[in-house]
Motif scaffolding. Structure first.
Motif, PDB file in Angstrom:
ATOM      1  N   GLY A 126       0.915  -1.266   0.174  1.00 14.48           N
ATOM      2  CA  GLY A 126      -0.033   0.049   0.027  1.00 14.48           C
ATOM      3  C   GLY A 126       0.823   1.198  -0.034  1.00 14.48           C
ATOM      4  O   GLY A 126       2.020   1.274  -0.612  1.00 14.48           O
ATOM      5  N   ALA A 127       0.421   2.155   0.650  1.00  8.98           N
ATOM      6  CA  ALA A 127       1.184   3.399   0.527  1.00  8.98           C
ATOM      7  C   ALA A 127       2.719   3.398   1.303  1.00  8.98           C
ATOM      8  O   ALA A 127       2.700   2.998   2.131  1.00  8.98           O
ATOM      9  N   GLY A 128       3.340   3.901   0.482  1.00  9.82           N
ATOM     10  CA  GLY A 128       4.654   4.162   0.883  1.00  9.82           C
ATOM     11  C   GLY A 128       5.318   5.586   1.421  1.00  9.82           C
ATOM     12  O   GLY A 128       4.529   6.393   1.569  1.00  9.82           O
ATOM     13  N   ALA A 129       6.458   5.601   1.060  1.00  8.88           N
ATOM     14  CA  ALA A 129       7.080   7.004   1.277  1.00  8.88           C
ATOM     15  C   ALA A 129       6.917   8.189   0.493  1.00  8.88           C
ATOM     16  O   ALA A 129       6.811   7.785  -0.725  1.00  8.88           O
ATOM     17  N   TRP A 130       6.944   9.323   1.144  1.00  5.42           N
ATOM     18  CA  TRP A 130       6.709  10.517   0.147  1.00  5.42           C
ATOM     19  C   TRP A 130       8.158  10.468  -0.574  1.00  5.42           C
ATOM     20  O   TRP A 130       9.225  10.214   0.116  1.00  5.42           O
ATOM     21  N   VAL A 131       8.150  10.910  -1.675  1.00  4.23           N
ATOM     22  CA  VAL A 131       9.420  11.069  -2.418  1.00  4.23           C
ATOM     23  C   VAL A 131      10.254  12.325  -1.889  1.00  4.23           C
ATOM     24  O   VAL A 131       9.417  13.484  -1.989  1.00  4.23           O
ATOM     25  N   ALA A 132      11.533  12.256  -1.382  1.00  3.46           N
ATOM     26  CA  ALA A 132      12.104  13.582  -1.256  1.00  3.46           C
ATOM     27  C   ALA A 132      12.668  14.179  -2.298  1.00  3.46           C
ATOM     28  O   ALA A 132      13.189  13.773  -3.298  1.00  3.46           O
ATOM     29  N   ALA A 133      12.570  15.633  -1.970  1.00  2.00           N
ATOM     30  CA  ALA A 133      13.249  16.449  -3.013  1.00  2.00           C
ATOM     31  C   ALA A 133      14.629  16.251  -3.305  1.00  2.00           C
ATOM     32  O   ALA A 133      15.500  15.964  -2.015  1.00  2.00           O
ATOM     33  N   LYS A 134      15.414  16.146  -4.536  1.00  2.00           N
ATOM     34  CA  LYS A 134      16.618  15.840  -4.289  1.00  2.00           C
ATOM     35  C   LYS A 134      17.370  17.176  -4.679  1.00  2.00           C
ATOM     36  O   LYS A 134      17.286  18.098  -5.286  1.00  2.00           O
ATOM     37  N   ASP A 135      18.747  17.110  -3.926  1.00  2.00           N
ATOM     38  CA  ASP A 135      19.592  18.507  -4.054  1.00  2.00           C
ATOM     39  C   ASP A 135      19.997  18.775  -5.442  1.00  2.00           C
ATOM     40  O   ASP A 135      20.153  19.628  -6.017  1.00  2.00           O
TER      41      ASP A 135
END
Lengths: 144, 83
Positions: A126-135
């Protein structure tokens, strides 16, 4: 010259009919949902109705002014998208190819970090992690 | 003044609702964040690391020192991941 946000798929060929008529060069870019983790089934995209459309149109207009575009189009999807599905497209039309290529590249760099969308990876549970913004995406903006 | 406050992505999840209407006298976004974080543990956890939060006033990106003036809508969200 248009920007829109939609849940459903888009038909690239239909979108390109009458696009950039009279221009010497048309570039299209399509982003596809891919799996970077090895266990992702889909992406879920949240957006900010109102602000998102406005930001897309604003960057389209900026690209048009900077690269002298004859036409531009941005379509970005939201909601749940399965692996392999097109997630967004940009098209740029200019007199010469370099301006069309650069404008598409410019738009993609800005939309990555400034278009109000938030991606979440959906895994088998099911729902997983929010994608982090990349530097690296933020760094890419320094080119412009 | 009355203000609509919107939350997106993990801020929405931590706070437990996508939007709320509040009465505030906050002069800046920073004041508003302090006021909201004081409400309960969910708000406090959402605003614990402001380095990870972006803000908009009436759908325009704004920094924490931006005055609220006659703002009608404020939004809080993580850095965007479009494209």
């Amino acid at each position: 010259m248009s920007a829109r946000v939609q849940a459903g798929p888009f038909d690239l060929a239909a979108e390109m009919e009458n696009f950039g008529r009279g221009a010497g060069a048309v570039v299209t870019f399509t982003g596809i949902v891919r799996d970077d983790t090895g266990r992702m089934l889909a992406l879920e995209l949240e957006y900010y109705p109102g602000m998102t459309e406005r930001v897309l149109a604003e960057y389209g207009a900026r690209a048009a002014a900077r690269f002298g575009l004859a036409d531009w189009k941005i379509i970005h999807r939201h909601g749940r998208l399965n692996l392999g599905e097109p997630i967004m497209m940009v098209a740029t039309a200019a007199r010469h190819r370099r301006a069309a290529f650069e404008a598409a590249d410019y738009l993609m760099d800005w939309l990555k970090s400034r278009a109000p969308f938030w991606k979440r990876e959906i895994g088998p549970d099911g729902a997983g992690a929010w994608v982090a913004a990349k530097d690296s995406d933020e760094d890419a903006l320094k080119r412009w | 003044m009355m203000l609509d406050v919107l939350y997106f992505a993990w801020l929405r999840e931590r706070i437990g609702q996508p939007r709320e209407r509040i009465e505030t006298r906050a002069a800046t976004l920073r004041d508003l964040v302090a006021e909201l974080a004081d409400r309960d543990e969910w708000h406090a956890s959402a605003f614990a690391d402001m380095g990870a939060v972006r803000c908009a006033i009436d759908q325009e990106l704004a920094d924490l020192d931006a005055p609220l003036d006659d703002a009608r809508e404020v939004a809080f969200f993580p850095p965007m991941t479009g494209g």
